[in-house]
Design an enzyme around this catalytic site. Structure first.
Site, mmCIF file in Angstrom:
data_model
loop_
_atom_site.group_PDB
_atom_site.id
_atom_site.type_symbol
_atom_site.label_atom_id
_atom_site.label_comp_id
_atom_site.label_asym_id
_atom_site.label_seq_id
_atom_site.Cartn_x
_atom_site.Cartn_y
_atom_site.Cartn_z
ATOM 1 N N ALA A 157 9.428 26.047 8.148
ATOM 2 C CA ALA A 157 9.576 27.404 7.610
ATOM 3 C C ALA A 157 9.455 28.438 8.718
ATOM 4 C CB ALA A 157 8.525 27.649 6.531
ATOM 5 N N ASP A 184 11.817 32.325 16.905
ATOM 6 C CA ASP A 184 11.935 32.259 15.444
ATOM 7 C C ASP A 184 10.567 32.512 14.817
ATOM 8 O OD1 ASP A 184 13.257 32.032 13.020
ATOM 9 O OD2 ASP A 184 13.076 29.860 12.914
ATOM 10 N N GLY A 221 17.720 23.597 10.559
ATOM 11 C CA GLY A 221 18.544 24.113 9.477
ATOM 12 C C GLY A 221 19.701 23.174 9.220
#
Length: 390
Positions: free
Chosen positions: A308, A270, A217
């Protein structure tokens, strides 16, 4: 209910017998076992995952979210040794986030036994950086500055379940927002940020305690120094979360995070809804068209350089760290169990110790692959074979 569980202690390698009464460990005793110790499975505390978006085709961010989806995800995660987890909602509209948070709260009310593994809700956004790169797959139209009133509405919808919120401290007023979160017992994690080092330091001083998937990120290129990654690595106050799936971070950076954070290094999956699914191109409710490769790398279809989310659950990440020689098996396991439990103030942080909850996992490890055998939540057993092929 009294129970005795035998295995090799994940830290010492010695055979132990764990006695359990009414869902708690009453003693951990070294024992002599025949045949050889090598035939015993390893025994370790249950895994705690602070960032789970979904898995096995179940998506917490596709609306309408139904309580049954949350409960089935909880069952599946338990089969993977995850005895505690934070359902994670990513950036969306105000009403949509409230609806999803309400559905998770309803699942807890409907079936508190199945939902016992939910240790808090993680809100990842929408108070993130609007810049490409740091924003990742989060939809730009819903990104905005910290809004305390909005957070209070979401917390009301969640019936108090929100425990972690990921924030970028680059916004004006971020430090005051972080301080209010701290006073309300909501942990603030820095993530999806383009903040300056000064803004990172200000966030830490205000009470931020964690970095969300540190090293991801971010912008594709950064100034050599100073930058927001160095600043977070250097902040002893921050727990550092990392995704160790072989795709999100190179081994050298994982090694640096482990060395810098030590007892505050945390593994998070995640995991998104495509975890456990076959390779291919899919369309997600948030993130749009994504591609899952045969190697398990999940990226935006039109921007292969932008990931993603992850398609690897925690046990395989533990195996990756240990197999790559980046950490011992015990150290890697603690990153996915004791360390996140300690951050949340959970009793599970005590690990294999008298008085701790009987949240346990038995597994075999050949140096590369980690195979789960059985999982116990509050002393109640569950075989891990049901979803072994997922």
């Amino acid at each position: 209910m009294n129970r005795r569980i035998t295995g090799r202690h994940y830290k010492t390698g010695l055979p132990v017998e764990v006695s359990v009464t009414e869902g708690r460990i009453t003693s951990v005793t070294e024992i002599a076992v025949e045949p050889s110790v090598a035939n015993l499975p390893w025994l370790a505390p249950g895994l705690v995952d602070l960032q789970v978006n979904g898995g096995w085709g179940l998506d917490l961010n596709t609306l309408p979210l139904r309580p049954d989806t949350v409960l089935e995800l909880s069952r599946r995660l338990l089969s993977k040794g995850v005895t505690g987890y934070c359902p994670t909602l990513i950036t969306n509209g105000t009403a949509q986030l409230a609806a999803a948070a309400s559905a998770i709260a309803e699942a807890v009310r409907q079936d508190p036994g199945t939902a016992r593994g939910i240790v808090g809700l993680h809100l990842e956004g929408p108070f993130l950086s609007p810049e490409d790169g740091p924003r990742g797959a989060h939809p730009l139209e819903h990104i905005g500055p910290p809004d305390w009133e909005a957070l209070c509405r979401w917390q009301e919808a969640a019936e108090g379940l929100i425990r972690i919120i990921t924030v970028s401290p680059e916004w004006p007023g971020a430090a005051a927002f972080i301080h209010r979160c701290r006073e309300s017992d909501i942990l603030v994690s820095i993530g999806h940020t383009a903040a300056t080092p000064e803004q990172i330091r200000e966030a830490v001083a205000a009470g931020a305690v964690m970095s969300t998937h540190l090293g991801n990120g971010t912008h594709l290129t950064l100034p050599r120094h100073p930058n927001y990654l160095w600043e977070q690595l250097a902040a002893d106050e921050l727990y550092g979360c990392m995704i160790a799936d072989g795709h999100h971070l190179p081994p050298a950076l994982l090694k640096v995070i482990l060395r810098m954070k030590r007892g505050r290094a945390i593994l998070v999956s995640d995991a998104v809804s495509l975890s456990g699914m076959p390779p291919g191109t899919y369309r997600l409710h948030i993130g749009g068209e994504v591609t899952l490769t045969a190697e398990g790398r999940l990226h935006l279809a039109e921007h292969p350089q932008l990931l993603a989310g992850s398609a690897m659950m925690l046990p395989d990440q533990v195996a990756y760290l240990a197999g790559a020689g980046l950490a011992s098996l015990a150290e890697a396991w603690d990153c996915a169990s004791a360390h996140p439990a300690a951050l949340l103030g959970l009793e599970q942080a005590a690990g294999l110790a008298a008085g701790a909850p009987a949240d346990l996992v038995s597994f075999r490890h050949d140096g590369v692959t980690l195979t789960l055998m059985e999982c116990w939540k509050n002393g109640r057993s569950r075989s891990c074979s049901k979803y072994s092929k997922d």
